[in-house]
Write an enzyme that holds these catalytic residues in place. Structure first.
Site, PDB file in Angstrom:
ATOM      1  CE1 TYR A 254      56.566  19.372 -54.521  1.00 47.99           C
ATOM      2  CE2 TYR A 254      56.998  17.729 -52.743  1.00 47.99           C
ATOM      3  CZ  TYR A 254      57.171  19.170 -53.443  1.00 47.99           C
ATOM      4  OH  TYR A 254      58.218  19.993 -52.909  1.00 47.99           O
TER       5      TYR A 254
ATOM      6  CG  HIS B   8      54.400  22.645 -52.052  1.00 55.41           C
ATOM      7  ND1 HIS B   8      54.824  23.678 -51.541  1.00 55.41           N
ATOM      8  CD2 HIS B   8      55.334  21.625 -51.915  1.00 55.41           C
ATOM      9  CE1 HIS B   8      56.122  23.596 -51.326  1.00 55.41           C
ATOM     10  NE2 HIS B   8      56.539  22.330 -51.508  1.00 55.41           N
TER      11      HIS B   8
END
Ligand code: ZN
Length: 485
Positions: free
Chosen positions: A170, A105
């Site tokens: 993100y 991530h």
């Protein structure tokens, strides 16, 4: 009959010719680096590349899941780097061989500011609880970190700027025409709001977070939590677009399911949000208001996933959403959402990428795809507003591997459209070659400049064989791997 002097001359000429040949025959490889690690790039953390004043800068995850930056000088025809630009708090040492051990991530997103400084945002998967109260969601792992190059247009040295929330994942940059920077991200683990922070001084300071999409317990359910996956980009003029999908998160626990497709946009002049018809929205948008005002399509049990979104000259959005094994193209024609179409159904597996709008009806998509035993980077084109798509040139292909795409490089040079990674499913380690693809194929470099692994592969070979492939598979199946939380 040649004299001794003549022969001597021949030998000298021959040596010079051979010398030149061996020099010009230096082995070139198509990749610029071999140290992409895990899932080094994605279309979600973006941009991954920007062309600025004759140089294309690229960023990806390398050893330890740390951010690495390389630069290609189009004038000199020369690669610089990759350079280690920061430390990902989720990285593990020594090198892992089980993909389930990597988080992925914390991949970097890259932007170049008005003055030419290069910024990265990376390292976050929601931020650890030790960083304090997360007022927009639940804590996760890692820490959202912002680093900037110490000098403009120079990737050699970096410094950390402690000016954004640690609770990010993100992370995505949006740079406006006037140079304002917006940092969009999910403020925590999967049960968290999507927010943005704005900077009007080239990323030196940021305004506090503004929540735009809300997480909450689902109305009328004790076992589902409303969560979201979103993608942001500059729209027409002073607007920013948001395209997103819903994640009905199992509560307690987590699952990988997502569905539906949504769209809305922000007017940066007054920070107001509206739907595609221009109806004002109260932010943060909830599941109820999103369903009522921003829903494009209810997909039922069919799993939808984020893609990219761009607008045409009239400001009408064109959007990719990904579905299992395919990309679907959506277009607002000014009055309604056109029925979505699949691009290149025969080329579906591994499809990801981005697109360019030439006119409301003419769109070109650059996609990573699998076809005929090869991974390919293909242009596709529509001239009828997406009703039909035809395959155009293949810019790059390799047998027996899969490609991972990024979105198109910002302000892309024709020779450097997209940063990709090539993954060989048979290999026993997690290092992958990185390629920068353009109209002439991949921008390669001499083999001795492209190797950045040192003795890592030898060290990995000497390690005891991993017993945990089954565990990695289990995690993936349970939806716990990579982008699923
Ligand atoms: Zn979840």
């Amino acid at each position: 009959m040649p004299t001794r002097t003549h022969l001597y001359r021949y030998v000298i000429i021959l040596s010079v010719v051979l010398g030149c040949c061996s020099f010009s025959n230096a082995t070139y490889v198509e990749y610029f680096s071999d140290n992409g690690y895990g899932n080094p790039v994605s279309t979600l953390q973006h941009p991954a590349a920007e062309h600025y004043q004759g140089v294309t800068y690229v960023a990806y995850s390398g050893p330890h899941e740390d951010p690495y930056v390389a630069a290609y000088d189009h004038t000199l025809g020369k690669w610089i780097g990759p350079v280690h630009a920061g430390v990902n708090p989720m990285g593990k040492s020594p090198d892992q061989v089980d993909p389930g051990e990597l988080d992925n991530h914390g991949r970097p997103a890259l932007i170049v500011d008005r003055q030419g400084y290069i910024h990265l945002i990376f390292g976050g998967h929601g931020g650890e609880a030790k960083f304090g109260q997360n007022s927009f969601g639940t804590p996760g792992k890692g820490r959202q970190i912002h680093v900037v190059s110490k000098k403009p247009r120079d990737i050699s040295t970096w410094e950390t700027l402690e000016n954004v929330s640690p609770f990010g994942t993100y992370s995505q940059w949006v740079k406006m025409s006037n140079g304002d920077l917006y940092l969009f991200y999910r403020h925590g683990s999967h049960r968290s709001d999507w927010v943005y922070q704005k900077s009007v001084d080239d990323g030196r300071t940021f305004a506090p977070e503004v929540s735009i999409i809300k997480h909450k317990a689902a109305a009328g359910s004790l076992t589902v939590h409303d969560s979201w996956y979103a993608w942001f980009d500059q729209g027409k003029g002073d607007t920013i677009t948001a395209s997103y999908v819903y994640h009905p998160c199992a509560n307690p626990g987590h699952n990988a399911h997502r569905n539906n497709t949504y769209y809305m946009l922000m007017d940066c002049r007054d920070n107001s949000w509206s739907n595609v018809q221009g109806t004002p929205l109260k932010i943060p948008v909830t599941k109820e208001s999103a369903d009522k005002l921003t829903l494009i399509q209810a997909t039922g049990t069919e799993k939808s996933n984020h893609g990219s979104c761009h607008v045409d000259v009239e400001g009408n959005p064109h959007i990719f959403f990904r579905f299992p094994g395919q990309i679907r193209y959506y277009r607002w024609d000014g009055k309604a959402w056109q029925k979505p179409t699949t691009i290149g159904a025969d080329y579906s597996k591994g499809t990801d990428g981005d697109f360019i709008i030439d006119s409301p009806l003419t769109v070109r998509a650059l996609l990573t795809q699998n076809h005929d035993g090869k991974a390919e980077v293909n242009w596709w084109k529509t001239t009828d507003g997406g009703l039909t798509w035809a395959k155009e040139a293949t810019l790059f292909s390799r047998p027996d591997v899969g490609f991972q795409a990024t979105v198109l490089a910002r302000n892309a040079h024709p020779d450097a459209k997209m940063l990709i990674c090539s993954k060989d499913p048979k290999q026993e380690h997690l290092y992958h070659p990185m390629f920068l693809i353009g109209e002439k194929g991949a921008i390669g470099r001499p083999a001795d400049e492209s190797s950045h692994l040192g003795d890592r592969l030898e060290t990995i070979k000497a390690m005891p064989k991993s017993q945990s492939k089954a565990e990695a598979k289990r995690r993936k199946k349970a939806g716990l791997a990579d982008d699923d939380s």
